[in-house]
Design a protein around this motif. Structure first.
Motif, PDB file in Angstrom:
ATOM      1  N   VAL A 116       0.798  -1.247   0.000  1.00 54.90           N
ATOM      2  CA  VAL A 116       0.000   0.000   0.000  1.00 54.90           C
ATOM      3  C   VAL A 116       0.826   1.290   0.000  1.00 54.90           C
ATOM      4  O   VAL A 116       0.288   2.347  -0.332  1.00 54.90           O
ATOM      5  CB  VAL A 116      -1.031   0.033   1.171  1.00 54.90           C
ATOM      6  CG1 VAL A 116      -1.985  -1.143   1.061  1.00 54.90           C
ATOM      7  CG2 VAL A 116      -0.383   0.093   2.537  1.00 54.90           C
ATOM      8  N   VAL A 117       2.117   1.205   0.369  1.00 56.21           N
ATOM      9  CA  VAL A 117       2.878   2.461   0.564  1.00 56.21           C
ATOM     10  C   VAL A 117       3.656   2.838  -0.699  1.00 56.21           C
ATOM     11  O   VAL A 117       4.404   2.024  -1.234  1.00 56.21           O
ATOM     12  CB  VAL A 117       3.857   2.304   1.764  1.00 56.21           C
ATOM     13  CG1 VAL A 117       4.781   3.512   1.878  1.00 56.21           C
ATOM     14  CG2 VAL A 117       3.076   2.111   3.059  1.00 56.21           C
ATOM     15  N   ASP A 118       3.471   4.066  -1.146  1.00 54.60           N
ATOM     16  CA  ASP A 118       4.309   4.633  -2.215  1.00 54.60           C
ATOM     17  C   ASP A 118       5.440   5.406  -1.557  1.00 54.60           C
ATOM     18  O   ASP A 118       5.284   5.887  -0.426  1.00 54.60           O
ATOM     19  CB  ASP A 118       3.487   5.592  -3.079  1.00 54.60           C
ATOM     20  CG  ASP A 118       2.796   4.874  -4.215  1.00 54.60           C
ATOM     21  OD1 ASP A 118       3.417   3.960  -4.793  1.00 54.60           O
ATOM     22  OD2 ASP A 118       1.636   5.216  -4.493  1.00 54.60           O
ATOM     23  N   ASP A 121       5.115   8.233   1.229  1.00 57.65           N
ATOM     24  CA  ASP A 121       3.837   8.190   1.957  1.00 57.65           C
ATOM     25  C   ASP A 121       4.092   8.111   3.459  1.00 57.65           C
ATOM     26  O   ASP A 121       5.030   7.431   3.905  1.00 57.65           O
ATOM     27  CB  ASP A 121       3.034   6.941   1.571  1.00 57.65           C
ATOM     28  CG  ASP A 121       2.268   7.114   0.272  1.00 57.65           C
ATOM     29  OD1 ASP A 121       2.207   8.243  -0.244  1.00 57.65           O
ATOM     30  OD2 ASP A 121       1.740   6.093  -0.216  1.00 57.65           O
ATOM     31  N   GLY A 142       8.411   4.289   3.129  1.00 57.33           N
ATOM     32  CA  GLY A 142       7.443   5.207   3.726  1.00 57.33           C
ATOM     33  C   GLY A 142       8.116   6.107   4.742  1.00 57.33           C
ATOM     34  O   GLY A 142       9.306   5.957   5.062  1.00 57.33           O
ATOM     35  N   ARG A 168      -0.617  13.142   2.885  1.00 55.85           N
ATOM     36  CA  ARG A 168       0.298  12.062   2.481  1.00 55.85           C
ATOM     37  C   ARG A 168       0.135  10.794   3.306  1.00 55.85           C
ATOM     38  O   ARG A 168       0.851   9.818   3.119  1.00 55.85           O
ATOM     39  CB  ARG A 168       1.768  12.514   2.605  1.00 55.85           C
ATOM     40  CG  ARG A 168       2.201  13.620   1.710  1.00 55.85           C
ATOM     41  CD  ARG A 168       2.616  13.284   0.303  1.00 55.85           C
ATOM     42  NE  ARG A 168       2.637  11.903  -0.162  1.00 55.85           N
ATOM     43  CZ  ARG A 168       3.445  11.451  -1.096  1.00 55.85           C
ATOM     44  NH1 ARG A 168       4.343  12.233  -1.613  1.00 55.85           N
ATOM     45  NH2 ARG A 168       3.363  10.213  -1.521  1.00 55.85           N
ATOM     46  N   THR A 169      -0.805  10.821   4.263  1.00 51.00           N
ATOM     47  CA  THR A 169      -0.965   9.625   5.110  1.00 51.00           C
ATOM     48  C   THR A 169      -1.556   8.485   4.290  1.00 51.00           C
ATOM     49  O   THR A 169      -2.607   8.640   3.665  1.00 51.00           O
ATOM     50  CB  THR A 169      -1.901   9.929   6.296  1.00 51.00           C
ATOM     51  OG1 THR A 169      -1.366  11.037   7.007  1.00 51.00           O
ATOM     52  CG2 THR A 169      -2.007   8.723   7.219  1.00 51.00           C
ATOM     53  N   ARG A 170      -0.885   7.350   4.322  1.00 46.06           N
ATOM     54  CA  ARG A 170      -1.364   6.201   3.563  1.00 46.06           C
ATOM     55  C   ARG A 170      -1.863   5.070   4.459  1.00 46.06           C
ATOM     56  O   ARG A 170      -2.697   4.262   4.060  1.00 46.06           O
ATOM     57  CB  ARG A 170      -0.225   5.686   2.683  1.00 46.06           C
ATOM     58  CG  ARG A 170      -0.597   4.532   1.805  1.00 46.06           C
ATOM     59  CD  ARG A 170      -1.820   4.839   0.948  1.00 46.06           C
ATOM     60  NE  ARG A 170      -1.883   3.973  -0.212  1.00 46.06           N
ATOM     61  CZ  ARG A 170      -2.962   3.823  -0.959  1.00 46.06           C
ATOM     62  NH1 ARG A 170      -4.083   4.482  -0.666  1.00 46.06           N
ATOM     63  NH2 ARG A 170      -2.929   3.025  -2.005  1.00 46.06           N
ATOM     64  N   SER A 201      -9.959   9.669   4.660  1.00 46.25           N
ATOM     65  CA  SER A 201      -9.822   9.065   3.323  1.00 46.25           C
ATOM     66  C   SER A 201     -10.680   9.840   2.330  1.00 46.25           C
ATOM     67  O   SER A 201     -10.243  10.117   1.198  1.00 46.25           O
ATOM     68  CB  SER A 201     -10.270   7.598   3.330  1.00 46.25           C
ATOM     69  OG  SER A 201      -9.471   6.829   4.172  1.00 46.25           O
ATOM     70  N   ARG A 206      -8.123   9.556  -1.111  1.00 47.80           N
ATOM     71  CA  ARG A 206      -7.171   8.443  -1.226  1.00 47.80           C
ATOM     72  C   ARG A 206      -7.351   7.586   0.024  1.00 47.80           C
ATOM     73  O   ARG A 206      -7.417   8.120   1.142  1.00 47.80           O
ATOM     74  CB  ARG A 206      -5.761   9.008  -1.278  1.00 47.80           C
ATOM     75  CG  ARG A 206      -4.700   7.980  -1.591  1.00 47.80           C
ATOM     76  CD  ARG A 206      -3.392   8.684  -1.935  1.00 47.80           C
ATOM     77  NE  ARG A 206      -2.370   7.737  -2.300  1.00 47.80           N
ATOM     78  CZ  ARG A 206      -1.210   7.618  -1.645  1.00 47.80           C
ATOM     79  NH1 ARG A 206      -0.949   8.381  -0.610  1.00 47.80           N
ATOM     80  NH2 ARG A 206      -0.323   6.734  -2.049  1.00 47.80           N
ATOM     81  N   ILE A 208      -6.905   5.573   3.245  1.00 43.51           N
ATOM     82  CA  ILE A 208      -5.947   5.338   4.336  1.00 43.51           C
ATOM     83  C   ILE A 208      -6.236   3.933   4.861  1.00 43.51           C
ATOM     84  O   ILE A 208      -7.347   3.658   5.335  1.00 43.51           O
ATOM     85  CB  ILE A 208      -6.104   6.383   5.455  1.00 43.51           C
ATOM     86  CG1 ILE A 208      -5.842   7.789   4.904  1.00 43.51           C
ATOM     87  CG2 ILE A 208      -5.161   6.063   6.622  1.00 43.51           C
ATOM     88  CD1 ILE A 208      -6.032   8.901   5.921  1.00 43.51           C
TER      89      ILE A 208
END
Ligand SMILES: Cc1ncc(COP(=O)(O)O)c(C=O)c1O
Length: 398
Positions: A116-118, A121, A142, A168-170, A201, A206, A208
């Motif tokens: 899930v993390v880019d 993030d 991350g 930016r929270t993923r 979210s 996007r 979370i």
């Protein structure tokens, strides 16, 4: 730092320096292999594995066809059993296709973060953390964002998590039941966290994800029940392991479960498979996959673990330590009677009683005891705990 090691890894090593110093403390560590030591440091077995567990591995180590030890895809009977067991445990209905078999919880955490993390993030995680959260987040490229649990009762600080969320929270990574405080986060807390994450979210446009480390979901005391955030928030990745229930963590077996109602589950299933390809095969070894249906129902003796908890909590409080009875997990988290928890742990270690200084888990001023120690170790250790606290009270130099 030299250029022999990737600079990315050097950053991870730096992030772990406090932990490494405490866990590798030479004054504590030099007794670890001594059979006369009472070893309370880690959630490791201090006795032979149960014969039942050993027989299961022996049975499945015997090849039944030429493909027995061939390259493996996820073993279907293992996924089916894990889905059924988890559905019963959590009261939700899991699809076997939503069980991603992994090498324990550690492997599951790594896989979930990679999926899930880019790069860049933010991942919010709770402190006190499990030792490797920060390293795992950095390993997935991350940015770790640390939020303390409430100091008064060790509950999740949902307001602080809400305030830390940015565009930016993923993901938010929590651990319940919580190592090292032994706390099970309650329905109200998890419901509040779910609505914070739903709102954020939607605001960020996007998802979370909530990564829920449930390594101790089956190590419960006093008839307590496991409460999973997956019941409140569908976009949860639930991390499970057999390391604790079977107390054989050197045999790597666990899974990530996607709860019913998880949006985009087909993409996620595929992404987990590809994450395995791109990071090194994450599947448990063949024997562990075959044995999972038997291991799923095995458990260490929880009544015995609870008796050890009660005995130690009562005795330590009687001596003047301050310690609460945990609701779950292997751990007690007493206050150290002096501010310097590393010095306190060294004082105990000089008498072959080995505990984890709180500093190793971002709880300075505390120490952690693992209840996986044997009764004989507890017998030997209690007089030492008593002597050390009374010497400290009397000002006797160590
Ligand atoms: C909170 C927590 N998460 C994850 C793990 C890792 O478990 P595993 O051995 O299944 O990788 C541990 C092990 O101590 C733990 O305490």
């Amino acid at each position: 730092m030299s250029d022999e090691v990737a600079s990315h890894l050097s950053g991870i090593i730096r992030s772990m320096s406090g932990f490494l110093a405490a866990i590798m403390d030479p004054e504590i560590g030099r007794h670890a292999a001594d059979p006369a030591a009472s070893n309370f440091i880690a959630g490791n077995p201090q006795e032979l594995a149960s014969p039942e567990y050993v027989r299961a591995l022996q049975r499945w180590a015997e090849p039944k066809d030429k493909d027995w030890f061939g390259y493996k895809m996820p073993h279907r009977p293992a996924q089916i059993t894990a889905a059924e067991g988890l559905s019963k445990e959590l009261g939700l209905s899991f699809d076997p296709d939503d069980i991603v078999l992994t090498r324990g919880a550690h492997g599951g955490l790594a896989a979930a973060l990679i999926v899930v993390v880019d790069p860049g993030d933010e991942v919010i995680f709770i402190s006190p953390p499990w030792f490797f959260y920060e390293a795992l987040i950095l390993g997935a490229h991350g940015k770790p964002v640390k939020i303390r649990v409430k100091p008064s009762d060790f509950d999740l600080d949902v307001d602080a998590i809400a305030a830390a969320i940015s565009p930016r929270t993923r993901a938010v990574l929590i651990n319940t039941p919580h190592n090292p405080t032994g706390r099970i986060f309650g329905e109200n807390t998890l419901g509040a966290l779910a609505s914070v994450l739903e709102d954020a979210s939607a605001r960020n446009r996007r998802t979370i994800y909530l990564i829920s480390d449930e390594a101790y979901s089956r190590i419960l005391f006093d008839g307590n029940r496991m409460i999973t955030p997956g019941a409140f928030y569908a976009r949860s990745l639930l991390i499970h392991t057999y390391s604790k229930s079977a107390l054989a963590p050197g045999q790597r077996l666990g899974y990530v479960a996607l709860p019913p109602g998880m949006p985009g589950r087909d993409h996620l299933r595929r992404a987990f498979m590809v994450a395995g390809f791109s990071t090194g095969n994450m599947l448990p070894d063949a024997i562990m996959q075959y044995a999972l249906p038997e291991i799923d129902t095995m458990s260490i003796d929880l009544a015995h673990l609870q008796r050890k908890r009660d005995r130690m909590v009562d005795a330590l409080n009687e001596m003047g330590y301050q310690v609460q009875a945990p609701q779950a997990t292997f751990y007690l988290l007493p206050r150290a009677p002096i501010e310097d928890d590393v010095l306190f742990a060294r004082t105990l270690a000089a008498q072959k009683v080995l505990v984890l200084p709180g500093t190793a888990v971002e709880m300075p001023g505390y120490f952690r005891i693992s209840l996986t120690a044997t009764d004989a170790m507890i017998d030997r250790a209690l007089p030492v705990f008593a002597e050390v606290i009374s010497n400290l009270a009397a000002g006797v130099p160590r």
